[in-house]
Enzyme design. Structure first.
Site, mmCIF file in Angstrom:
data_model
loop_
_atom_site.group_PDB
_atom_site.id
_atom_site.type_symbol
_atom_site.label_atom_id
_atom_site.label_comp_id
_atom_site.label_asym_id
_atom_site.label_seq_id
_atom_site.Cartn_x
_atom_site.Cartn_y
_atom_site.Cartn_z
ATOM 1 N N ASP A 177 0.840 -1.197 0.000
ATOM 2 C CA ASP A 177 0.000 0.000 0.000
ATOM 3 C C ASP A 177 0.878 1.251 0.000
ATOM 4 O O ASP A 177 0.658 2.180 -0.750
ATOM 5 C CB ASP A 177 -0.959 -0.007 1.201
ATOM 6 N N ASP A 199 7.119 3.778 3.432
ATOM 7 C CA ASP A 199 7.357 4.932 4.303
ATOM 8 C C ASP A 199 8.852 4.934 4.656
ATOM 9 O O ASP A 199 9.670 5.373 3.853
ATOM 10 C CB ASP A 199 6.423 4.754 5.508
ATOM 11 N N LYS A 240 6.544 7.688 0.252
ATOM 12 C CA LYS A 240 6.880 8.953 0.928
ATOM 13 C C LYS A 240 8.399 9.133 0.850
ATOM 14 O O LYS A 240 9.127 8.681 1.745
ATOM 15 C CB LYS A 240 6.485 8.881 2.410
ATOM 16 N N PHE A 263 0.500 11.713 7.514
ATOM 17 C CA PHE A 263 -0.231 10.486 7.811
ATOM 18 C C PHE A 263 -1.549 10.459 7.040
ATOM 19 O O PHE A 263 -2.331 11.393 7.094
ATOM 20 C CB PHE A 263 -0.497 10.356 9.320
ATOM 21 N N ARG A 268 -9.909 1.812 6.495
ATOM 22 C CA ARG A 268 -9.464 1.049 5.316
ATOM 23 C C ARG A 268 -10.525 1.001 4.214
ATOM 24 O O ARG A 268 -10.218 0.845 3.053
ATOM 25 C CB ARG A 268 -9.140 -0.399 5.704
HETATM 26 P P1 IMP Z 1 7.570 1.279 6.499
HETATM 27 O O1 IMP Z 1 7.997 -0.073 7.010
HETATM 28 O O2 IMP Z 1 7.981 2.387 7.449
HETATM 29 O O3 IMP Z 1 7.980 1.557 5.077
HETATM 30 O O4 IMP Z 1 6.005 1.351 6.595
HETATM 31 C C1 IMP Z 1 5.225 0.567 5.859
HETATM 32 C C2 IMP Z 1 3.886 0.281 6.510
HETATM 33 O O5 IMP Z 1 3.511 1.224 7.523
HETATM 34 C C3 IMP Z 1 2.854 0.370 5.445
HETATM 35 O O6 IMP Z 1 2.706 -0.856 4.769
HETATM 36 C C4 IMP Z 1 1.631 0.789 6.215
HETATM 37 O O7 IMP Z 1 0.970 -0.355 6.701
HETATM 38 C C5 IMP Z 1 2.155 1.609 7.355
HETATM 39 N N1 IMP Z 1 2.089 3.062 7.034
HETATM 40 C C6 IMP Z 1 3.107 3.877 6.642
HETATM 41 N N2 IMP Z 1 2.686 5.138 6.446
HETATM 42 C C7 IMP Z 1 1.352 5.131 6.710
HETATM 43 C C8 IMP Z 1 0.317 6.155 6.657
HETATM 44 O O8 IMP Z 1 0.529 7.335 6.342
HETATM 45 N N3 IMP Z 1 -0.936 5.735 6.991
HETATM 46 C C9 IMP Z 1 -1.232 4.452 7.338
HETATM 47 N N4 IMP Z 1 -0.316 3.472 7.388
HETATM 48 C C10 IMP Z 1 0.972 3.808 7.078
HETATM 49 MG MG MG Z 2 1.244 -2.249 4.651
#
Ligand code: IMP
Ligand code: MG
Length: 180
Positions: free
Chosen positions: A105, A108, A136, A157, A170
């Protein structure tokens, strides 16, 4: 709806469904161009729960034979990352010797995809590509290249289109941003 309230927070509309849909058209075109006519059956890996809606939209646009496998990873609590990625559910099928397209999805910090790449390598995948609906760039801390990115967004967010705030939001088809 212009605004939604989830628990203690209010969110305003940020990306309407029509725009999301067009971005998915474009990313699907790129994946089709790379995989059309392939002789293997690539795996689309659904990273639960956030990728469910994106996967549904993406897969109906793909025109090569592919197989869906799922896994579940968690790292977020409330509106921020814990920095620790937990595998809450293992891979739903054997992927030994297979090419895998990770369907996320949102990317981040990048912790989740790096963790996933390790899991897939250990499970015997021959190649992994990364496809994400949202990215992002300001929050990304890894140097792993992302193969297919539908949309880049600021470091804010968001919820909707599969993404949640403590499991809520969701189901909304548009994407909403925290309204401060
Ligand atoms: P990462 O491991 O930091 O890259 O984050 C990935 C996961 O964190 C995504 O698959 C989402 O489930 C959650 N996530 C990251 N940013 C957001 C946001 O802005 N809203 C909701 N979920 C997020
Ligand atoms: Mg995810």
């Amino acid at each position: 709806m212009k605004k939604i309230t989830l628990k203690d927070k209010t969110f305003r509309i940020s990306i309407p469904y029509e725009k999301i849909s067009q971005a998915i058209d474009q990313v699907a075109d790129k994946i089709n161009a790379d995989f059309r006519g392939c002789e293997d059956i690539p795996i689309l890996l659904c990273v639960l729960n956030g990728s469910i809606m994106f996967m549904g939209e993406l897969m109906k646009r793909l025109d090569f034979n592919c197989q869906i496998v799922s896994t579940k990873l968690t790292s977020y609590e409330g509106t921020s990352t814990t920095g620790r990625v937990k595998q809450a559910m293992g891979l739903t099928a054997d992927i030994t010797g297979r090419r895998v397209i990770i369907v996320e999805d949102i990317v981040d910090t990048g912790n989740t995809i790096v963790e996933l790449q390790g899991i897939l390598k250990d499970a015997g995948a021959t190649e992994t590509k990364i496809c994400t609906l949202l990215y992002k760039p300001e929050a990304y801390t890894k140097d792993v290249a992302l193969d297919y990115v539908a949309m880049e967004i600021p470091n804010e967010f968001i919820v909707g289109f599969g993404l949640d705030y403590d499991e809520l939001g969701r189901n909304f088809k548009d994407i909403y941003v925290l309204d401060i």
